[in-house]
Write an enzyme that holds these catalytic residues in place. Structure first.
Site, PDB file in Angstrom:
ATOM      1  N   GLY A  53       0.326  -1.561  -0.377  1.00 40.42           N
ATOM      2  CA  GLY A  53      -0.249   0.125   0.176  1.00 40.42           C
ATOM      3  C   GLY A  53       0.995   1.267  -0.160  1.00 40.42           C
ATOM      4  O   GLY A  53      -0.156   2.530  -0.057  1.00 40.42           O
ATOM      5  N   GLY A  54       2.379   0.985  -0.173  1.00 39.35           N
ATOM      6  CA  GLY A  54       2.703   2.592  -0.378  1.00 39.35           C
ATOM      7  C   GLY A  54       2.503   3.217  -1.357  1.00 39.35           C
ATOM      8  O   GLY A  54       2.242   4.937  -0.584  1.00 39.35           O
ATOM      9  N   ASP A  62      -5.230  -5.568  -5.848  1.00 36.58           N
ATOM     10  CA  ASP A  62      -3.762  -6.263  -6.046  1.00 36.58           C
ATOM     11  C   ASP A  62      -4.283  -8.312  -5.891  1.00 36.58           C
ATOM     12  O   ASP A  62      -5.895  -7.902  -5.111  1.00 36.58           O
ATOM     13  CB  ASP A  62      -2.679  -6.346  -4.947  1.00 36.58           C
ATOM     14  CG  ASP A  62      -1.210  -6.537  -4.832  1.00 36.58           C
ATOM     15  OD1 ASP A  62      -1.392  -7.867  -4.937  1.00 36.58           O
ATOM     16  OD2 ASP A  62      -0.761  -6.009  -4.924  1.00 36.58           O
ATOM     17  N   ASP A 105       2.280  -1.005 -10.571  1.00 37.33           N
ATOM     18  CA  ASP A 105       3.823  -1.334  -9.810  1.00 37.33           C
ATOM     19  C   ASP A 105       3.530  -2.804  -9.821  1.00 37.33           C
ATOM     20  O   ASP A 105       4.204  -3.449  -8.941  1.00 37.33           O
ATOM     21  CB  ASP A 105       3.979  -0.769  -8.621  1.00 37.33           C
ATOM     22  CG  ASP A 105       5.618  -1.292  -7.743  1.00 37.33           C
ATOM     23  OD1 ASP A 105       7.098  -0.533  -8.755  1.00 37.33           O
ATOM     24  OD2 ASP A 105       5.967  -0.435  -6.971  1.00 37.33           O
ATOM     25  N   LYS A 148       9.421  -3.769 -13.734  1.00 41.92           N
ATOM     26  CA  LYS A 148      10.688  -5.022 -13.411  1.00 41.92           C
ATOM     27  C   LYS A 148      10.647  -5.792 -14.795  1.00 41.92           C
ATOM     28  O   LYS A 148      10.939  -6.524 -15.022  1.00 41.92           O
ATOM     29  CB  LYS A 148       9.579  -5.490 -12.288  1.00 41.92           C
ATOM     30  CG  LYS A 148       9.201  -4.244 -11.194  1.00 41.92           C
ATOM     31  CD  LYS A 148       8.432  -4.680 -10.586  1.00 41.92           C
ATOM     32  CE  LYS A 148       7.390  -3.779  -9.318  1.00 41.92           C
ATOM     33  NZ  LYS A 148       8.347  -3.285  -8.443  1.00 41.92           N
TER      34      LYS A 148
HETATM   35  C1  LIG Z   1       6.655  -4.423  -5.244  1.00 42.56           C
HETATM   36  S1  LIG Z   1       4.819  -4.418  -5.317  1.00 42.56           S
HETATM   37  C2  LIG Z   1       4.606  -3.534  -5.530  1.00 42.56           C
HETATM   38  C3  LIG Z   1       4.313  -2.064  -3.900  1.00 42.56           C
HETATM   39  C4  LIG Z   1       3.402  -1.606  -3.976  1.00 42.56           C
HETATM   40  N1  LIG Z   1       3.562  -0.076  -4.813  1.00 42.56           N
HETATM   41  C5  LIG Z   1       3.499  -0.879  -2.913  1.00 42.56           C
HETATM   42  O1  LIG Z   1       4.287   0.732  -2.653  1.00 42.56           O
HETATM   43  O2  LIG Z   1       3.512  -0.847  -1.387  1.00 42.56           O
HETATM   44  C6  LIG Z   1       4.349  -5.571  -6.359  1.00 42.56           C
HETATM   45  C7  LIG Z   1       3.070  -6.704  -6.224  1.00 42.56           C
HETATM   46  O3  LIG Z   1       2.258  -6.706  -7.259  1.00 42.56           O
HETATM   47  C8  LIG Z   1       1.723  -7.962  -6.991  1.00 42.56           C
HETATM   48  N2  LIG Z   1       0.653  -8.761  -7.915  1.00 42.56           N
HETATM   49  C9  LIG Z   1       1.683  -9.405  -9.172  1.00 42.56           C
HETATM   50  N3  LIG Z   1       0.793 -10.291 -10.166  1.00 42.56           N
HETATM   51  C10 LIG Z   1      -0.161  -9.331 -10.096  1.00 42.56           C
HETATM   52  C11 LIG Z   1      -1.550  -9.348 -10.140  1.00 42.56           C
HETATM   53  N4  LIG Z   1      -1.636  -9.645 -11.949  1.00 42.56           N
HETATM   54  N5  LIG Z   1      -1.694  -8.011 -10.552  1.00 42.56           N
HETATM   55  C12 LIG Z   1      -2.050  -7.655  -9.611  1.00 42.56           C
HETATM   56  N6  LIG Z   1      -1.249  -7.807  -8.357  1.00 42.56           N
HETATM   57  C13 LIG Z   1      -0.170  -8.573  -8.895  1.00 42.56           C
HETATM   58  C14 LIG Z   1       2.832  -8.625  -6.052  1.00 42.56           C
HETATM   59  O4  LIG Z   1       0.860  -9.362  -4.920  1.00 42.56           O
HETATM   60  C15 LIG Z   1       3.123  -7.048  -5.241  1.00 42.56           C
HETATM   61  O5  LIG Z   1       1.698  -6.598  -3.744  1.00 42.56           O
END
Ligand SMILES: C[S@@+](CC[C@H](N)C(=O)[O-])C[C@H]1O[C@@H](n2cnc3c(N)ncnc32)[C@H](O)[C@@H]1O
Length: 309
Positions: free
Chosen positions: A179-180, A196, A234, A263
């Site tokens: 949640g950042g 998410d 993200d 990424k």
């Molecule tokens: C780097 S983290 C995001 C951090 C977030 N921006 C923050 O500020 O807290 C990447 C996120 O992508 C999510 N993710 C991966 N595949 C996904 C999908 N198909 N749909 C939604 N979220 C996905 C993961 O669950 C993870 O929480």
């Protein structure tokens, strides 16, 4: 005269910068790559040195004098001859290194970059792309509100764009857990749809103006969401999966601004990065807070003025 441009690679990513550059460089000084021709918008450059000049100096005093004669503000790129370089820098006007409180705008004063390529030779570029020393923006951090450090990437993206959401803005955060980024937009007063497969941190989930949906980012269709001021993504996934999704949003005409992280796994996917970089109106950058990733910024067409700045 031959036109030269300097590109400063982010720490650890010199190989990516050289791969993106394609042509053989004229010289490489640690992370600084000199190449022929005018500046190109290379994503893996954290700072661009426009038309660097070579100055021959016989002493520290002479070096400082030559730099002062060119302009006021200089950042040292300090990769060797540290003591001599520092003694020269100490004779230049002080440039504030204070962290930036978000959302204060980035400084607008020109900041040059210089380095010592040997004891008698300064390389100096009065005009550089970044207003921060060596492209390294530092923020006054918030240790209490956000659940992780990812918020710094979105702060940096908004600072680069010189625009950000405000009260009344409608935002979508894809790949939002814990949640950042959702926190950043919520704190700016925006309404956030936060999606998410994983849950939000409970402290974020209970903030007002956040609607969390447990879903895959790829299952969400633009028409299901409607008009958006900001789409921020993200999601951890292959960039090849992101490209059609982002294209669908652009084709929908429903979104005004986009910030999207690409990424990379072990190998950098330069081909997909180039496809993002080629989308009109956008730019692909390596933010100082990015790791092995790039950020695609799309401030929408014909909109130079900040939204809420
Ligand atoms: C780097 S983290 C995001 C951090 C977030 N921006 C923050 O500020 O807290 C990447 C996120 O992508 C999510 N993710 C991966 N595949 C996904 C999908 N198909 N749909 C939604 N979220 C996905 C993961 O669950 C993870 O929480």
């Amino acid at each position: 005269m031959q036109e030269i441009t300097g590109y400063l690679a982010p720490e650890g990513f010199l190989g990516d910068l050289l791969a993106e550059l394609g042509a053989a460089p004229l010289a490489v000084h640690d992370r600084l790559v000199l190449a022929e021709g005018p500046a190109r918008p290379l994503a893996w450059a954290e700072n661009v040195w426009h038309a660097p000049q070579t100055l021959k100096i016989a002493s520290i005093k002479e070096g400082a004098k030559a730099l002062r004669a060119m302009q006021r503000n200089w950042a040292l790129y300090d990769f060797q001859l540290h003591r001599r370089a520092r003694l020269i820098q100490d004779q230049l006007p002080h440039v504030s290194a204070k962290p930036l409180p978000f959302p204060q705008p980035a400084p607008t004063a020109p900041l040059g970059s210089w380095t010592l390529i040997d004891a008698e030779t300064i390389l100096a570029a009065p005009h550089c792309s970044s207003p921060f020393p060596n492209g390294a923006v530092q923020f006054v951090e918030d240790k209490a509100g956000p659940p992780n450090r990812a918020y710094l990437k979105l702060w940096e993206a908004f600072t680069q764009l010189r625009r950000y959401p405000g009260p009344g803005s409608r935002c979508l955060d894809l790949g939002s857990s814990p949640g950042g980024w959702t926190w950043v937009m919520q704190q700016l007063g925006a309404d956030v749809v936060s999606i998410d497969k994983a849950p939000l941190d409970p402290a974020i989930a209970r903030l007002p103006r956040i609607e969390y949906r447990r879903d895959s980012a790829f299952a969400v269709k633009p028409a299901d969401i409607g008009a958006l001021d900001w789409l921020c993504c993200d999601v951890i996934c292959y960039p090849t999966r992101l490209l059609p999704m982002i294209r669908a949003w652009l084709e929908s005409g429903l979104v005004r601004n986009i910030v999207c992280t690409l990424k990379f796994q072990a190998e950098t996917d330069h081909a997909t990065a180039a496809a993002f970089a080629a989308i009109p109106g956008g730019r692909l950058v390596h933010l100082h807070h990015n790791k092995h990733e790039l950020t695609w910024l799309w401030p929408g067409p014909d909109r130079a003025a900040p939204e809420a700045a």
